[in-house]
Design an enzyme around this catalytic site. Structure first.
Site, short mmCIF file in Angstrom:
data_model
loop_
_atom_site.label_atom_id
_atom_site.label_comp_id
_atom_site.label_asym_id
_atom_site.label_seq_id
_atom_site.Cartn_x
_atom_site.Cartn_y
_atom_site.Cartn_z
N HIS A 1 0.73 -1.31 0.03
CA HIS A 1 -0.09 -0.02 -0.15
C HIS A 1 0.82 1.26 -0.07
CE1 HIS A 1 -3.54 -2.21 0.46
NE2 HIS A 1 -3.29 -2.72 1.93
N ASP B 1 -3.10 -11.00 -1.54
CA ASP B 1 -3.48 -10.59 -0.27
C ASP B 1 -5.00 -10.14 -0.63
OD1 ASP B 1 -1.91 -8.57 2.25
OD2 ASP B 1 -3.90 -7.85 1.71
F1 V1D Z 1 -7.73 -2.65 13.49
C1 V1D Z 1 -7.14 -1.93 13.84
C2 V1D Z 1 -6.56 -1.60 14.65
C3 V1D Z 1 -5.52 -0.77 15.17
C4 V1D Z 1 -5.08 0.02 13.88
C5 V1D Z 1 -5.47 -0.22 12.70
C6 V1D Z 1 -6.56 -1.11 12.35
C7 V1D Z 1 -7.18 -1.44 11.16
C8 V1D Z 1 -7.82 -2.49 10.69
N1 V1D Z 1 -8.20 -2.35 9.30
N2 V1D Z 1 -7.04 -0.63 10.01
C9 V1D Z 1 -7.58 -1.32 8.95
C10 V1D Z 1 -7.56 -0.64 7.65
N3 V1D Z 1 -7.51 0.87 7.78
C11 V1D Z 1 -8.93 1.36 7.45
C12 V1D Z 1 -9.02 3.07 7.66
C13 V1D Z 1 -10.09 3.55 8.07
N4 V1D Z 1 -9.72 4.60 7.54
C14 V1D Z 1 -10.12 5.88 7.07
C15 V1D Z 1 -8.76 3.67 6.62
O1 V1D Z 1 -9.88 0.78 7.14
C16 V1D Z 1 -6.10 -0.82 7.02
C17 V1D Z 1 -6.01 -2.55 6.69
C18 V1D Z 1 -4.39 -2.42 6.01
C19 V1D Z 1 -4.32 -3.86 5.25
C20 V1D Z 1 -3.00 -4.12 5.04
C21 V1D Z 1 -2.54 -5.32 4.24
O2 V1D Z 1 -3.07 -6.38 4.72
O3 V1D Z 1 -3.12 -5.15 2.77
C22 V1D Z 1 -1.14 -5.35 4.17
N5 V1D Z 1 -0.37 -5.86 3.13
O4 V1D Z 1 0.82 -5.85 3.33
C23 V1D Z 1 1.19 -5.41 4.52
C24 V1D Z 1 -0.42 -4.95 4.98
CA CA Z 2 -4.73 -8.27 -3.51
#
Ligand code: V1D
Ligand code: CA
Length: 519
Positions: A149, A184
């Protein structure tokens, strides 16, 4: 171990492959913070399984050289890299403006050793690309990498530095075309964006689409300009199982390989697409996930395997261990050998666990429609005059005297690989980012320059591929640009389970295990 060059076999798929595996025993000590789902400790668990299954004996184990500032700046903006290098948990209060600007905060927190963490995981991916370029292995593995990302000037989705983009840039020094595949559960947006307007890299992402991070990856997003049809997106819904997934993956990737004929493949193996993932909602088994590795391996094209997401860490370790065995062509038994993290794997104590009985929201009709659409895009590519590809130019030859001395002893399990950075890819001026993607609607002069610049990158890389005389292999083993040493490793918090990932007694007793001895 056979130290001869690239040994891609022409034999059956079961044939052995020469594998380089990158691992730094410090990586498991980095800690995103309490409550954060990303746990670098999973790499240490994976390594423990590889060790106890005896798989380290079948491959070349390398400790990555940390990527240097100038390596990171091949893709990332100087000021962003400077910020990553300087920010600490103590200094962040004074840098609020910068934190906001670079999207560092809840998803991408500042933690102790952040910059060294980035250097380590990126060093493994670039190192893998270098090893493949030199023909030193058929498959390179870096489970610490795959942070898809990260953007040119922005952290995103737990990713700070886009090691994948940097590894692909390295592969482009040798290969005319590089294929990127992303399994992923999240869309591989950072990599897609970086190469959206070039045909030198084809990106294919399989992901959950619809009210899900990062929100991009619509099936209609296919690349732009020279890059049209060279970005493919496979949008999926909750509960997809092995059979449904492979009913798309195999026909689409077969066609991609046939039409695009890449010189190298990068496969991001994010394990959050597994059943039961803490953040994911798919229903793949480890065998189903690994079938993607087996399938891409079967084409006998140099292959870089990277990690990515994966938040039920016992299953991440299971998955990446099994995928390492698939890469090697070595069978391992289901019963898990004794290992220091065995308590995580109960009550089954097996490598494979059954997926759940959750509903598969991907109907047969939806899957058929998605497959048909993507095969239609690929047929347009096949019939476009621009894809009358020449055969690959000969690979860059590297003279023995340019070889890193430290890398000659194949039995040295603590090898360091030098990141070859002598080819000057001025990515800073041309990072074709989502900017290009968004601004194509109303291009301004500056934006047009951005779009044009990626062609400059392509030309520059092309001339590098051809002009082997001027391609110097860096020999500065271990060179560090100043204060590269890890800032801080907090051994006690590593492996702490915020959720239900680990037995409680593991929380406090973790200490950095000196896996260097085992390498
Ligand atoms: F659940 C959480 C607790 C603490 C910090 C973050 C999170 C969390 C869960 N899911 N953050 C997310 C996703 N972020 C959002 C944000 C809300 N916003 C406005 C954005 O939904 C991010 C998920 C990231 C996934 C990363 C990946 O799995 O694709 C990855 N690939 O390579 C490394 C990581
Ligand atoms: Ca993917």
């Amino acid at each position: 171990m056979d130290t001869s060059g690239n040994s891609l076999p022409s034999g059956s798929d079961g044939s052995k492959r020469k594998v380089c595996y990158f691992y730094d025993s410090e990586v498991g000590n980095y800690y995103y913070g309490q409550g954060h789902p990303m746990k670098p400790h999973r790499m240490r668990m994976t390594h423990a399984l590889l060790t106890q299954y005896g798989l380290l004996d079948h491959m070349h184990v390398l400790k990555p050289n940390p990527a240097r500032e100038k390596d990171l700046c091949r893709f990332h903006a100087d000021d962003y890299v400077y910020f990553l290098r300087r920010v600490t948990p103590d200094s962040q209060q004074e840098l609020l403006k910068h934190l906001k600007r670079f999207n560092v905060g809840e998803d991408c927190p500042v933690f102790d050793g952040l910059y060294s963490f980035c250097q380590t995981y990126t060093g493994g991916s670039i190192g893998g690309a270098v090893k493949l370029n030199h023909g030193h292995c058929d498959i390179a593995i870096n489970w610490s990498g795959g942070l898809h990302h990260a953007k040119k000037c922005e952290a995103s989705g737990f990713c700070y530095v886009n090691d994948i983009v940097l590894a692909i840039l390295e592969l482009l020094k040798t290969h005319e075309r590089v294929l990127y595949v992303d399994i992923d559960i999240h869309h591989g947006d950072g990599v897609e964006e970086a190469f959206y307007i070039t045909d030198r890299v084809m990106t294919v992402s399989f992901h959950k689409f619809g009210d899900y991070f990062p929100g991009t990856g619509d099936i209609r997003d296919i690349g732009y300009g020279k890059g049209k049809y060279y970005a493919l997106n496979v949008p999926l819904d909750d509960g997809i199982d092995d059979e449904s997934y492979q009913s798309l993956f195999k026909p689409i990737m077969s066609k991609v390989m046939e039409v695009y004929r890449p010189g190298a493949v990068v496969l991001q193996c994010g394990a959050d697409s597994l059943s039961g993932d803490r953040l994911g909602c798919f229903n793949l088994s480890v065998k189903g996930h690994a079938e993607c590795v087996r399938f891409m391996r079967s084409f006998n094209v140099p292959l870089l395997l990277l990690g990515g997401g994966g938040y039920t860490i016992r299953n991440v370790a299971r998955c990446w261990c099994y995928e390492t065995s698939v890469a090697l062509g070595v069978e391992i038994e289901d019963k898990m050998p004794q290992n220091e993290y065995i308590d995580y794997f109960g009550p089954e104590y097996t490598l494979h666990v059954a997926p759940s009985n959750m509903e598969n929201k991907n109907s047969r009709e939806m899957l058929d429609g998605i497959r048909a659409k993507l095969l239609d895009y690929l047929s347009k590519l096949q019939h476009a005059p621009s894809v009358q590809f020449q055969d690959n130019p000969p690979e860059t030859q590297f003279s023995e005297e340019n070889e890193d001395e430290d890398n000659k002893d194949e039995d040295n399990k603590d090898e360091r690989i030098v990141v070859d950075s002598d080819v000057n890819l001025d990515y800073e001026s041309n990072a074709a980012t989502g900017k290009a993607k968004m601004e194509i609607v109303e291009p301004e002069a500056k934006d047009q320059n951005d779009v044009m610049a990626i062609d400059e990158l392509a030309r520059e890389v092309e001339s590098t591929v051809i002009d082997t005389k001027n391609s110097k292999d860096s020999t500065v083993a271990g060179e560090a640009d100043g204060d590269d040493a890890p800032v801080y490793q907090d051994s006690n918090v590593a492996g702490e389970a915020d959720g239900d990932d680990a037995p409680a007694h593991h929380v406090t007793e973790k200490s950095p295990i000196d896996e260097m001895d085992q390498l």
